[in-house]
Write a protein that holds these residues in place. Structure first.
Motif, short mmCIF file in Angstrom:
data_model
loop_
_atom_site.label_atom_id
_atom_site.label_comp_id
_atom_site.label_asym_id
_atom_site.label_seq_id
_atom_site.Cartn_x
_atom_site.Cartn_y
_atom_site.Cartn_z
N LEU A 1 -8.30 20.68 -25.87
CA LEU A 1 -6.81 20.49 -26.28
C LEU A 1 -6.29 19.02 -25.85
CD1 LEU A 1 -4.32 21.23 -27.77
CD2 LEU A 1 -3.59 22.63 -25.74
N THR A 2 -6.65 18.79 -24.55
CA THR A 2 -6.49 17.50 -23.84
C THR A 2 -7.16 16.46 -24.38
OG1 THR A 2 -5.77 18.65 -21.80
CG2 THR A 2 -6.19 16.17 -21.53
N GLN A 3 -8.60 16.92 -24.58
CA GLN A 3 -9.49 15.61 -25.33
C GLN A 3 -8.97 15.58 -26.49
OE1 GLN A 3 -13.18 16.33 -23.69
NE2 GLN A 3 -14.27 14.51 -25.27
N ALA A 4 -8.38 16.47 -27.47
CA ALA A 4 -7.85 16.26 -28.83
C ALA A 4 -6.72 15.21 -28.63
CB ALA A 4 -7.52 17.41 -29.52
N LEU A 5 -5.69 15.48 -27.62
CA LEU A 5 -4.52 14.86 -27.66
C LEU A 5 -5.21 13.19 -27.25
CD1 LEU A 5 -1.86 16.44 -25.42
CD2 LEU A 5 -1.63 15.47 -27.38
N ILE A 6 -6.00 13.17 -26.42
CA ILE A 6 -6.63 11.63 -26.00
C ILE A 6 -7.13 11.01 -27.29
CG2 ILE A 6 -8.69 10.30 -24.86
CD1 ILE A 6 -8.30 12.54 -22.40
N GLU A 7 -7.94 11.90 -28.07
CA GLU A 7 -8.62 11.14 -29.37
C GLU A 7 -7.47 10.89 -30.35
OE1 GLU A 7 -11.33 14.25 -30.77
OE2 GLU A 7 -12.92 13.60 -28.91
N ARG A 8 -6.47 11.72 -30.28
CA ARG A 8 -5.20 11.35 -31.49
C ARG A 8 -4.52 10.11 -31.07
NH1 ARG A 8 0.01 14.96 -32.53
NH2 ARG A 8 0.74 14.18 -30.29
N GLU A 9 -4.30 9.79 -29.79
CA GLU A 9 -3.93 8.62 -29.19
C GLU A 9 -4.86 7.69 -29.49
OE1 GLU A 9 -0.74 7.78 -27.65
OE2 GLU A 9 -0.36 9.86 -28.61
N ASP A 10 -6.12 7.48 -29.04
CA ASP A 10 -7.15 6.50 -29.30
C ASP A 10 -7.20 6.13 -31.01
OD1 ASP A 10 -8.08 6.60 -26.84
OD2 ASP A 10 -9.88 7.42 -27.21
N ARG A 11 -6.96 7.15 -31.83
CA ARG A 11 -6.98 6.86 -33.16
C ARG A 11 -5.72 6.02 -33.60
NH1 ARG A 11 -8.58 11.96 -33.74
NH2 ARG A 11 -6.59 12.69 -34.45
N ALA A 12 -4.70 6.38 -32.96
CA ALA A 12 -3.40 5.65 -33.35
C ALA A 12 -3.52 4.15 -32.90
CB ALA A 12 -2.20 6.24 -32.45
N LEU A 13 -4.11 4.13 -31.57
CA LEU A 13 -4.23 2.61 -30.99
C LEU A 13 -5.32 1.92 -32.12
CD1 LEU A 13 -3.81 0.60 -28.87
CD2 LEU A 13 -5.61 1.81 -27.59
N ALA A 14 -6.38 2.37 -32.16
CA ALA A 14 -7.53 1.95 -32.98
C ALA A 14 -6.84 1.52 -34.51
CB ALA A 14 -8.51 2.74 -33.15
N GLU A 15 -5.99 2.27 -35.08
CA GLU A 15 -5.68 1.95 -36.43
C GLU A 15 -4.55 0.35 -36.15
OE1 GLU A 15 -3.07 4.97 -37.80
OE2 GLU A 15 -4.91 6.46 -38.08
N ARG A 16 -3.76 0.39 -35.01
CA ARG A 16 -3.19 -0.94 -34.93
C ARG A 16 -4.13 -1.97 -34.65
NH1 ARG A 16 2.00 -0.84 -31.40
NH2 ARG A 16 2.25 -2.84 -32.55
N MET A 17 -5.09 -1.72 -33.62
CA MET A 17 -6.12 -2.90 -33.62
C MET A 17 -6.78 -3.22 -34.67
SD MET A 17 -7.42 -1.70 -29.58
CE MET A 17 -8.95 -2.02 -29.76
N THR A 18 -7.33 -2.25 -35.52
CA THR A 18 -8.10 -2.82 -36.63
C THR A 18 -7.35 -3.87 -37.47
OG1 THR A 18 -9.12 -0.64 -36.61
CG2 THR A 18 -9.14 -1.86 -38.71
N THR A 19 -6.08 -3.97 -37.55
CA THR A 19 -5.31 -4.78 -38.48
C THR A 19 -5.54 -6.16 -38.08
OG1 THR A 19 -3.16 -4.78 -36.97
CG2 THR A 19 -3.56 -3.16 -38.76
N LEU A 20 -5.94 -6.42 -36.58
CA LEU A 20 -6.35 -7.77 -36.17
C LEU A 20 -7.45 -8.24 -36.72
CD1 LEU A 20 -5.60 -7.27 -32.32
CD2 LEU A 20 -4.02 -8.21 -34.02
N LEU A 21 -8.67 -7.47 -37.33
CA LEU A 21 -9.55 -7.91 -37.73
C LEU A 21 -9.44 -8.70 -39.09
CD1 LEU A 21 -12.40 -5.04 -37.08
CD2 LEU A 21 -11.96 -7.28 -35.68
N ASP A 22 -8.25 -8.71 -39.73
CA ASP A 22 -8.01 -9.26 -41.17
C ASP A 22 -7.17 -10.71 -40.96
OD1 ASP A 22 -9.08 -7.11 -42.57
OD2 ASP A 22 -7.27 -6.10 -42.30
N GLN A 23 -6.82 -10.67 -39.31
CA GLN A 23 -6.36 -12.07 -39.24
C GLN A 23 -7.11 -13.32 -38.93
OE1 GLN A 23 -3.02 -11.48 -36.46
NE2 GLN A 23 -2.42 -9.49 -37.25
N PRO A 24 -6.49 -14.54 -39.11
CA PRO A 24 -7.53 -15.72 -38.53
C PRO A 24 -8.03 -15.67 -37.12
CG PRO A 24 -5.56 -16.06 -39.53
CD PRO A 24 -4.97 -15.05 -39.45
N ARG A 25 -9.30 -16.19 -37.02
CA ARG A 25 -9.73 -16.33 -35.80
C ARG A 25 -8.94 -17.07 -34.67
NH1 ARG A 25 -15.16 -14.49 -35.55
NH2 ARG A 25 -15.95 -13.95 -37.44
N GLY A 26 -9.16 -16.85 -33.29
CA GLY A 26 -8.44 -17.67 -32.47
C GLY A 26 -7.64 -17.04 -31.53
N ILE A 27 -6.91 -17.73 -30.33
CA ILE A 27 -6.37 -17.28 -29.48
C ILE A 27 -5.25 -16.38 -29.62
CG2 ILE A 27 -4.80 -19.00 -28.56
CD1 ILE A 27 -6.90 -16.88 -26.16
#
Length: 196
Positions: A60-86
């Motif tokens: 159950l704890t592992q599933a909670l962690i994975e749910r949080e990881d997925r939410a973070l990954a979804e937001r981070m993935t949007t950065l791959l569509d942005q222009p390169r740079g700092i």
């Protein structure tokens, strides 16, 4: 590991309710109250239903962690569509801080459990995503020249964000400024523009 994956909408709703209940108990009552009986009761599910999907508390704890990881990954993935740079690095810091401070108690407790539990595929996926973002932000040449760069940047960001969560900080803007100072200080070298 989760025993059975939900396939029907009702089963998905049950699993979501169980995970929500588990998160609530962790946040409000801590690990002493984090029992499968309390979680099932809070979720409005039978203990049998809980065990149908999660064979034990660790799953159950592992599933909670994975749910949080997925939410973070979804937001981070949007950065791959942005222009390169700092600017990507600045956006990554904001996402990391927002994610941690959104539910700081839960994040802190899950971080502690994550260190105890076996490695997960979602952790490897998050790491690969971070490496891609760092590469887009800093350039492939720098990443090739400094192979430990992703680990070091992750340690700086993760360490400072976790410490802020432990201290109960809630000023995300001030935290981002401090993390930027640490990251920019680490990144400064003879090749780096003065804008760092």
């Amino acid at each position: 590991m989760q025993r059975k994956l939900p396939r029907q909408p009702r089963a998905n709703a049950t699993v979501a309710a169980i995970l929500d209940a588990a998160a609530w108990i962790l946040e409000t009552k801590g690990f002493d109250a984090y029992t499968t009986n309390a979680i099932a009761e809070r979720a409005g599910a039978s203990i049998g239903s809980l065990y149908q999907y999660f064979p034990n508390k660790a799953a159950l704890t592992q599933a909670l962690i994975e749910r949080e990881d997925r939410a973070l990954a979804e937001r981070m993935t949007t950065l791959l569509d942005q222009p390169r740079g700092i600017g990507l690095l600045r956006e990554l810091l904001r996402i990391a801080v927002d994610h941690q401070l959104r539910r700081p108690v839960l994040a802190r407790l899950l971080d502690a459990e994550e260190a105890r539990l076996p490695p997960r595929q979602s952790t490897q996926q998050l790491h690969a995503l971070l490496v891609s973002i760092f590469e887009r932000a800093l350039g492939e040449a720098r990443m090739a020249r400094e192979p430990r760069l992703p680990q070091d940047l992750f340690a700086i960001i993760h360490g400072m964000v976790d410490a802020a969560g432990q201290q109960g900080e809630d000023d995300s803007d001030a935290l981002i400024v401090r993390i930027e100072r640490a990251v920019w200080g680490y990144l400064v070298d003879t090749d780096t523009p003065a804008s760092f």
